[in-house]
Design a protein around this motif. Sequence first.
Motif, mmCIF file in Angstrom:
data_model
loop_
_atom_site.group_PDB
_atom_site.id
_atom_site.type_symbol
_atom_site.label_atom_id
_atom_site.label_comp_id
_atom_site.label_asym_id
_atom_site.label_seq_id
_atom_site.Cartn_x
_atom_site.Cartn_y
_atom_site.Cartn_z
ATOM 1 N N PHE A 1 -3.521 48.858 54.060
ATOM 2 C CA PHE A 1 -4.700 48.101 54.466
ATOM 3 C C PHE A 1 -4.464 46.590 54.420
ATOM 4 O O PHE A 1 -5.191 45.857 53.757
ATOM 5 C CB PHE A 1 -5.885 48.469 53.563
ATOM 6 C CG PHE A 1 -6.144 49.944 53.494
ATOM 7 C CD1 PHE A 1 -6.560 50.658 54.610
ATOM 8 C CD2 PHE A 1 -5.953 50.630 52.309
ATOM 9 C CE1 PHE A 1 -6.796 52.024 54.547
ATOM 10 C CE2 PHE A 1 -6.192 51.994 52.228
ATOM 11 C CZ PHE A 1 -6.611 52.700 53.360
ATOM 12 N N PRO A 2 -3.453 46.079 55.138
ATOM 13 C CA PRO A 2 -3.156 44.641 55.063
ATOM 14 C C PRO A 2 -4.277 43.759 55.599
ATOM 15 O O PRO A 2 -4.370 42.592 55.227
ATOM 16 C CB PRO A 2 -1.884 44.500 55.914
ATOM 17 C CG PRO A 2 -1.932 45.653 56.857
ATOM 18 C CD PRO A 2 -2.597 46.769 56.094
ATOM 19 N N GLU A 3 -5.149 44.302 56.418
ATOM 20 C CA GLU A 3 -6.228 43.514 57.004
ATOM 21 C C GLU A 3 -7.465 43.445 56.117
ATOM 22 O O GLU A 3 -8.386 42.679 56.383
ATOM 23 C CB GLU A 3 -6.625 44.107 58.368
ATOM 24 C CG GLU A 3 -7.420 45.407 58.301
ATOM 25 C CD GLU A 3 -6.673 46.639 57.794
ATOM 26 O OE1 GLU A 3 -7.355 47.621 57.462
ATOM 27 O OE2 GLU A 3 -5.430 46.644 57.707
ATOM 28 N N ALA A 4 -7.509 44.227 55.041
ATOM 29 C CA ALA A 4 -8.698 44.280 54.184
ATOM 30 C C ALA A 4 -8.848 42.993 53.373
ATOM 31 O O ALA A 4 -7.872 42.379 52.967
ATOM 32 C CB ALA A 4 -8.607 45.475 53.237
ATOM 33 N N ASP A 5 -10.091 42.598 53.141
ATOM 34 C CA ASP A 5 -10.366 41.479 52.241
ATOM 35 C C ASP A 5 -10.120 41.897 50.795
ATOM 36 O O ASP A 5 -9.739 41.073 49.964
ATOM 37 C CB ASP A 5 -11.819 41.015 52.377
ATOM 38 C CG ASP A 5 -12.109 40.376 53.724
ATOM 39 O OD1 ASP A 5 -11.173 39.813 54.329
ATOM 40 O OD2 ASP A 5 -13.267 40.448 54.170
ATOM 41 N N ILE A 6 -10.391 43.159 50.494
ATOM 42 C CA ILE A 6 -10.199 43.694 49.143
ATOM 43 C C ILE A 6 -9.979 45.196 49.246
ATOM 44 O O ILE A 6 -10.480 45.828 50.170
ATOM 45 C CB ILE A 6 -11.400 43.373 48.223
ATOM 46 C CG1 ILE A 6 -11.099 43.768 46.766
ATOM 47 C CG2 ILE A 6 -12.682 44.023 48.733
ATOM 48 C CD1 ILE A 6 -12.056 43.176 45.759
ATOM 49 N N VAL A 7 -9.240 45.738 48.311
ATOM 50 C CA VAL A 7 -9.033 47.174 48.222
ATOM 51 C C VAL A 7 -9.548 47.619 46.858
ATOM 52 O O VAL A 7 -9.171 47.060 45.836
ATOM 53 C CB VAL A 7 -7.543 47.557 48.376
ATOM 54 C CG1 VAL A 7 -7.347 49.056 48.179
ATOM 55 C CG2 VAL A 7 -7.020 47.129 49.749
ATOM 56 N N LEU A 8 -10.442 48.598 46.857
ATOM 57 C CA LEU A 8 -10.902 49.212 45.622
ATOM 58 C C LEU A 8 -10.115 50.498 45.430
ATOM 59 O O LEU A 8 -9.898 51.234 46.392
ATOM 60 C CB LEU A 8 -12.390 49.554 45.690
ATOM 61 C CG LEU A 8 -13.364 48.417 45.988
ATOM 62 C CD1 LEU A 8 -14.797 48.930 45.933
ATOM 63 C CD2 LEU A 8 -13.181 47.276 45.025
#
Length: 166
Positions: free
Chosen positions: A91-98
């Motif tokens: 998920f390189p485009e995500a602002d954050i990963v939970l």
Amino acid sequence: MPPLIAFIGWHNSGKTTLARQVVSHLRARGHTVAVIKSTKESGIVFDRPGSDTSRYKEAGAEGVALVAPDQLIVRRQPLTCDLPELAERLFPEADIVLAEGFKHAEVLKIEVRRDAQAPLLRDLVAGVIAVASDPPLAGEHCFRLDQSREIAELIECRLLTSRPCS
């Protein structure tokens, strides 16, 4: 690499419910959110109605991955990399990963608990920055399980903005 925080806790502590609520709050604030869930179960059917992964999608997560002993669902075998690298690759485009699970990963964590008799994970693993609990707890960054909005604000303040936290 996107910031990463894990929700950890004993079985049936409410990790998925709280993390799903936090996903919704972060999405409502305009953030792109992805989720990586860990399980010890094998042979899981991904995204069946009512499953944790389908609930994350319903909450608005742009990406959901399930890491199981026998598979990494984004339909490929598990990678042999640590959690931060996995988040970056998927998920390189995500602002954050939970993330859910991953108690021993070297990332920030929020402990979720219902059982007052269970040991506090914040005393057993590194990186716990907050605890969400049904039994009341004393200390900094202790929340009730119904305070998902406040937990989302803590995450946003610590990981998504450059402004000082209040």
